[in-house]
Design a protein around this motif. Structure first.
Motif, PDB file in Angstrom:
ATOM      1  N   LEU A 152       0.727  -1.214   0.042  1.00 40.90           N
ATOM      2  CA  LEU A 152       0.067   0.013   0.005  1.00 40.90           C
ATOM      3  C   LEU A 152       0.738   1.157  -0.224  1.00 40.90           C
ATOM      4  CD1 LEU A 152      -2.621  -0.994   2.833  1.00 40.90           C
ATOM      5  CD2 LEU A 152      -2.844  -1.128   0.374  1.00 40.90           C
ATOM      6  N   VAL A 153       0.426   2.257  -0.544  1.00 42.31           N
ATOM      7  CA  VAL A 153       0.999   3.613  -0.708  1.00 42.31           C
ATOM      8  C   VAL A 153      -0.130   4.544  -0.327  1.00 42.31           C
ATOM      9  CG1 VAL A 153       2.196   5.441  -1.916  1.00 42.31           C
ATOM     10  CG2 VAL A 153       2.537   2.999  -2.467  1.00 42.31           C
ATOM     11  N   VAL A 206      -6.089   1.970  -5.281  1.00 42.35           N
ATOM     12  CA  VAL A 206      -6.595   0.875  -4.332  1.00 42.35           C
ATOM     13  C   VAL A 206      -6.015  -0.427  -4.947  1.00 42.35           C
ATOM     14  CG1 VAL A 206      -8.283  -0.188  -3.207  1.00 42.35           C
ATOM     15  CG2 VAL A 206      -8.265   2.298  -3.432  1.00 42.35           C
ATOM     16  N   PRO A 207      -5.184  -1.101  -4.626  1.00 42.07           N
ATOM     17  CA  PRO A 207      -4.810  -2.417  -5.212  1.00 42.07           C
ATOM     18  C   PRO A 207      -5.821  -3.394  -5.177  1.00 42.07           C
ATOM     19  CG  PRO A 207      -3.160  -1.956  -3.512  1.00 42.07           C
ATOM     20  CD  PRO A 207      -4.199  -0.893  -3.362  1.00 42.07           C
ATOM     21  N   ALA A 258     -11.251  -6.905   1.473  1.00 43.08           N
ATOM     22  CA  ALA A 258     -12.489  -6.192   2.116  1.00 43.08           C
ATOM     23  C   ALA A 258     -13.540  -7.040   1.648  1.00 43.08           C
ATOM     24  CB  ALA A 258     -12.324  -4.716   1.754  1.00 43.08           C
ATOM     25  N   GLY A 259     -13.626  -7.524   0.605  1.00 39.46           N
ATOM     26  CA  GLY A 259     -14.951  -8.255   0.026  1.00 39.46           C
ATOM     27  C   GLY A 259     -15.115  -9.579   1.050  1.00 39.46           C
ATOM     28  N   ALA A 260     -13.927 -10.118   1.142  1.00 38.99           N
ATOM     29  CA  ALA A 260     -13.770 -11.546   1.882  1.00 38.99           C
ATOM     30  C   ALA A 260     -14.087 -11.207   3.452  1.00 38.99           C
ATOM     31  CB  ALA A 260     -12.272 -12.040   1.667  1.00 38.99           C
ATOM     32  N   PHE A 320     -16.547   0.734  -0.053  1.00 40.56           N
ATOM     33  CA  PHE A 320     -15.299   0.599   0.780  1.00 40.56           C
ATOM     34  C   PHE A 320     -14.273   1.697   0.157  1.00 40.56           C
ATOM     35  CE2 PHE A 320     -10.813  -1.402   0.798  1.00 40.56           C
ATOM     36  CZ  PHE A 320     -10.763  -1.227   2.193  1.00 40.56           C
ATOM     37  N   VAL A 321     -13.847   2.642   1.173  1.00 39.45           N
ATOM     38  CA  VAL A 321     -12.979   3.682   1.100  1.00 39.45           C
ATOM     39  C   VAL A 321     -11.901   3.481   2.004  1.00 39.45           C
ATOM     40  CG1 VAL A 321     -12.575   6.285   1.331  1.00 39.45           C
ATOM     41  CG2 VAL A 321     -14.755   5.257   0.634  1.00 39.45           C
ATOM     42  N   PRO A 322     -10.811   2.673   1.563  1.00 39.02           N
ATOM     43  CA  PRO A 322      -9.633   2.287   2.319  1.00 39.02           C
ATOM     44  C   PRO A 322      -8.963   3.468   2.947  1.00 39.02           C
ATOM     45  CG  PRO A 322      -9.073   1.845  -0.085  1.00 39.02           C
ATOM     46  CD  PRO A 322     -10.500   2.426   0.254  1.00 39.02           C
ATOM     47  N   HIS A 323      -8.832   3.487   4.322  1.00 36.47           N
ATOM     48  CA  HIS A 323      -8.171   4.783   4.834  1.00 36.47           C
ATOM     49  C   HIS A 323      -7.853   4.367   6.383  1.00 36.47           C
ATOM     50  CE1 HIS A 323     -12.388   5.080   6.445  1.00 36.47           C
ATOM     51  NE2 HIS A 323     -11.782   5.734   7.443  1.00 36.47           N
ATOM     52  N   VAL A 324      -6.936   5.283   6.694  1.00 36.30           N
ATOM     53  CA  VAL A 324      -6.423   5.220   8.310  1.00 36.30           C
ATOM     54  C   VAL A 324      -6.782   6.505   8.815  1.00 36.30           C
ATOM     55  CG1 VAL A 324      -4.678   5.017   9.800  1.00 36.30           C
ATOM     56  CG2 VAL A 324      -4.511   3.593   7.836  1.00 36.30           C
TER      57      VAL A 324
END
Length: 184
Positions: free
Chosen positions: A81-82, A102-103, A110-112, A129-133
């Motif tokens: 991830l970057v 998003v890879p 996330a689906g799993a 799904f919005v991948p974030h920290v």
């Protein structure tokens, strides 16, 4: 089998989520970005930094047991991830950092995680799904406008089931179970 770190208590509600769990070096990088981030608010404690894959919320102990038993299904090869883009969710008033690209492997993971919840008879919100920290809570100004962070590079396959707080109320985090290892 997933590594169980603490068994859940029976007969309680557990506020849980499934997340990518960063190692110390990545947490340090995230803290550095959070300190420089404009927009006010409270920094998320370093031990609470994570990237949520699925948020089951408040569930009874038997559902936590099901998630622990199925967590091994989320074992994955390391995902590079970057985290190079910051954003702001105005409703939740949080500032965050996430990947601009998003890879596909992260989308599949996330689906799993969502499917594992469904298989454990747990309904979760159907949000995109919005991948974030999350870096800051109570942030008042969108951070993305004028801030360009130094990218945080994170290669991980450490997926954890986390309990937040006690008896369904938010609070300190506790790793219930984890699969994978911190990738270098």
């Amino acid at each position: 089998m997933p590594e169980e770190t603490e068994p859940p208590d029976q007969g309680r509600q557990h506020r849980v989520f499934i997340a990518l769990w960063p190692e110390a070096a990545v947490r340090d990088q995230l803290v550095r970005v959070a300190r420089r981030l404009p927009g006010g608010g409270r920094m998320v404690p370093p031990g609470h930094l994570h990237l949520t894959l699925a948020f089951p919320g408040n569930v009874p102990t038997d559902r936590v047991d099901c998630l622990v038993a199925g967590l091994d299904r989320l074992r994955t090869r390391p995902i590079p991830l970057v985290l190079d883009r910051v954003g702001h969710f105005s409703g939740a008033r949080v500032a965050w950092i996430g990947p601009s690209r998003v890879p596909a492997a992260l989308q599949r993971l996330a689906g799993a995680a969502h499917q594992l919840c469904a298989d454990c008879d747990i309904e979760i919100e159907g949000r995109r799904f919005v991948p974030h920290v999350t870096l800051r809570r109570g942030a008042t100004v969108p951070a993305a406008r004028h801030f360009h962070p130094v990218p945080v590079r994170w290669c991980t396959n450490s997926v954890a089931l986390i309990e937040s707080g006690d008896n369904g109320r938010p609070g300190p985090y506790r790793v219930v179970a984890r699969v994978g290892r911190f990738a270098r």
